[in-house]
Design a protein around this motif. Structure first.
Motif, PDB file in Angstrom:
ATOM      1  N   ASN A   1      94.203 -57.340  29.961  1.00 39.82           N
ATOM      2  CA  ASN A   1      93.274 -56.798  29.031  1.00 39.82           C
ATOM      3  C   ASN A   1      93.399 -55.941  27.893  1.00 39.82           C
ATOM      4  O   ASN A   1      92.387 -55.724  27.127  1.00 39.82           O
ATOM      5  N   ASN A   2      94.617 -55.272  28.237  1.00 37.96           N
ATOM      6  CA  ASN A   2      94.795 -54.097  27.294  1.00 37.96           C
ATOM      7  C   ASN A   2      96.015 -54.522  26.634  1.00 37.96           C
ATOM      8  O   ASN A   2      96.068 -54.003  25.550  1.00 37.96           O
ATOM      9  N   GLN A   3      96.986 -54.944  27.193  1.00 39.01           N
ATOM     10  CA  GLN A   3      98.283 -55.347  26.699  1.00 39.01           C
ATOM     11  C   GLN A   3      98.749 -56.833  27.101  1.00 39.01           C
ATOM     12  O   GLN A   3      98.361 -57.202  27.919  1.00 39.01           O
ATOM     13  N   SER A   4      99.682 -57.547  26.133  1.00 42.71           N
ATOM     14  CA  SER A   4      99.976 -58.611  26.221  1.00 42.71           C
ATOM     15  C   SER A   4     101.180 -58.844  26.471  1.00 42.71           C
ATOM     16  O   SER A   4     101.924 -60.058  26.663  1.00 42.71           O
ATOM     17  N   THR A   5     102.335 -57.851  26.429  1.00 41.83           N
ATOM     18  CA  THR A   5     103.629 -57.664  26.397  1.00 41.83           C
ATOM     19  C   THR A   5     104.097 -56.966  27.427  1.00 41.83           C
ATOM     20  O   THR A   5     103.728 -55.769  27.525  1.00 41.83           O
ATOM     21  N   LEU A   6     105.165 -57.650  28.145  1.00 40.70           N
ATOM     22  CA  LEU A   6     105.808 -56.590  29.099  1.00 40.70           C
ATOM     23  C   LEU A   6     107.236 -57.076  29.608  1.00 40.70           C
ATOM     24  O   LEU A   6     107.284 -58.424  29.617  1.00 40.70           O
ATOM     25  N   LEU A   7     108.416 -56.262  29.213  1.00 37.49           N
ATOM     26  CA  LEU A   7     109.494 -56.696  29.748  1.00 37.49           C
ATOM     27  C   LEU A   7     110.248 -57.577  28.634  1.00 37.49           C
ATOM     28  O   LEU A   7     111.092 -58.209  28.910  1.00 37.49           O
TER      29      LEU A   7
END
Length: 558
Positions: free
Chosen positions: A224-230
């Motif tokens: 809901n706040n960010q779309s990218t991780l790792l």
């Protein structure tokens, strides 16, 4: 590399020795075993998941053993023993070029070599749990009370989401493992030791469902706040959180259909969660879960070296009869033509035939059409439609089974870059199997099923069509194909020519019997003796390879 593998296969007892003396019963040495030179410093802990990111790249290569570009052959050897000479053969995708391993007494002829079973357990269980546990430690506050009991408390949403991705990866790997062995140490292994009680397969599957649901809900909050991780550590989706949600839901749907015969209400509950959860399902080619060489991520497909380097695998008889009988253009995507007696065609080998006097006799049979850079597929979009087709056929979800079935075929053709033509409307049935050198190995067509959907067909006939087309679509995932064959009896198989079992396995009729599971490994019986003994009571029969797993309850299979 070739010589290295042959040395391993000739002294398989070495696997057991290594398992007993080089593998610790405790996870305390995880950090040294899995140490990554690129691992961040303590100051970088908790920054966008980077603290645990260093473990992810290697973790992902362990689910379907895959080596990075330029690495040694360990992962390829793991793939060959645990998959290519086991489920790939039992599902009829591949057969060894020469039945030379252990003088023909090996997995392909239903003989369970002790060292190979231990090696399989290490590859598909310990090697997957190790990095998962490290990530769990990094993403939680780890506390130990005065009695030595360890608890893991949640951190912030970044760490929770990082762990959620690790959970999906873990389940992607360990569902294959429990589908190999049945009961496993699962719910208590997270405390830091392998020497813990086993859980039944039913308990493990129920844990899978709950963990997947929690992972999807957590990732939805993060998305809901960010779309990218790792992003810099994720070779599957390059940090796209929304695609990880799709994989989690699609994996949930796969597992829901797996348990349909064992617990229909459980299957219905999680099939519906999978299709209604936030994030959606893998239904487009762009969302396929796979390891693909791109940017900083470089992989070598294990089948390339096994087939072209080791010269150890060829097209299996079963898949040939379906592809050729259906006049299926995907055959050119999956295999290369061979040349025998000046005839170019797709030549297959039947599993379990004796080793010929001429060691080069089968070199001209069809190789898999795979290059080093060919992606390693975890979950294709076409599989989702076949899962939905079966679920709709039996009323577990809404929708039209025929439409899902046809869409599954269309998507598979798209995945392979092949024109559909009149494939859906043209009647055709599987072909018989003919060995070009020895007619004694010939076999009649395994089934009379057609690929064209007909309203006159029975529900069971439609199920055979769905699973047969799924089998053709998910190639070369032999582990999944073997599991679905055990569960449904489809697609009907060309029988192994020689059954040399030491585990009570009956050959069957192409729909039943065959290898149902791996026995518990000898290393566990020695190291984890009491818990393995108790685990025997969790089986539906003796600890051998003829005993059916918890979900293996299809009443039409006996």
């Amino acid at each position: 590399m070739k010589t290295k593998y042959y040395n391993i296969s000739k002294i398989t007892g070495l696997f057991l020795f290594l398992a007993l003396f080089s593998i610790s019963g405790c996870l305390g040495d995880f950090e040294e075993i899995n140490r990554n030179k690129l691992r961040p410093t303590e100051k970088e802990i908790d920054y966008d998941g980077v603290a645990s990111g260093g473990y992810f790249t290697d973790f992902q290569k362990r689910i379907i053993p895959t080596r990075g570009r330029g690495e040694g052959t360990d992962r390829i050897n793991e793939y060959q023993i645990t998959l290519n000479l086991a489920s790939d053969s039992w599902a009829g995708y591949f057969s060894p070029t020469l039945n030379k391993f252990n003088n023909g007494n090996n997995f392909t002829t239903y003989y369970m070599i002790v060292g190979w079973v231990d090696y399989t357990y290490t590859t598909m269980y310990r090697n997957i749990v190790n990095p998962w546990f490290q990530i769990r430690q990094q993403t939680h506050e780890v506390k130990k009370d005065q009695d030595g009991n360890v608890t893991f408390e949640k951190k912030d949403i970044v760490n929770q989401s990082t762990y959620s991705i690790a959970q999906i990866i873990k389940i992607m790997g360990l569902h294959k493992t429990t589908d190999m062995f049945g009961p496993l140490p699962y719910n208590k292994v997270g405390s830091g030791s392998f020497l813990v009680p086993y859980d039944s397969q039913e308990v493990i599957y129920r844990s899978f469902f709950k963990e997947l649901q929690e992972a999807i809900e957590t990732l939805n909050i993060y998305a809901n706040n960010q779309s990218t991780l790792l992003k810099n550590y994720d070779g599957v989706y390059h940090g796209d959180v929304n695609k990880w949600m799709k994989l989690g839901n699609s994996l949930m749907l796969r597992l829901a259909m797996r348990v349909r015969y064992a617990d229909e209400s459980l299957a219905r509950e999680y099939a519906n969660k999978a299709i209604t959860n936030p994030g959606g399902l893998i239904e487009n080619v762009a969302d396929i879960a796979m390891l693909k060489s791109e940017g900083n991520f470089e992989y070598d497909n294990s089948l390339k070296l096994i087939s072209d380097g080791y010269n150890d695998t060829r097209m299996g008889a079963t898949i040939q009869t379906y592809l050729k009988g259906f006049n299926d253009p995907r055959i050119a995507s999956y295999f290369r033509k061979g040349s025998i007696n000046n005839q170019n065609d797709y030549f297959a080998l039947r599993a379990g035939i004796p080793m010929p006097n001429n060691v080069k006799a089968h070199n001209s049979f069809s190789l898999p059409n795979i290059e080093s850079e060919t992606p390693v597929y975890w979950f294709k979009a076409s599989e989702t439609y076949f899962l939905k087709a079966e679920a709709a056929l039996y009323g577990l979800i809404g929708g039209n089974a025929e439409e899902f079935y046809n869409q599954g075929i269309k998507t598979s053709f798209q995945e392979n870059g092949v024109a559909l033509g009149d494939y859906l409307t043209r009647d055709a049935i599987p072909a018989s199997f003919e060995d070009p050198f020895n007619s004694a190995y010939n076999a009649p067509r395994p089934s009379g099923t057609s690929k064209k959907w007909s309203s006159a067909s029975t529900q069971e006939q439609h199920l055979e069509q769905i699973i047969t087309q799924k089998y053709l679509a998910i190639f070369p995932d032999g582990q999944e194909a073997w599991s679905e064959w055990r569960r449904t009896g489809y697609p009907k198989q060309i029988l192994v020519f020689e059954n040399k079992t030491n585990q009570g396995i009956l050959t069957g009729n192409g729909s039943n019997q065959g290898v149902r599971r791996f026995p518990f490994p000898q290393s566990e019986k020695i190291q984890n003796t009491e818990n393995v003994a108790k685990a025997g009571a969790l089986l539906n029969g003796p600890d051998n390879s003829a005993t059916r797993l918890w979900w293996d309850k299809n009443p039409n299979i006996n």
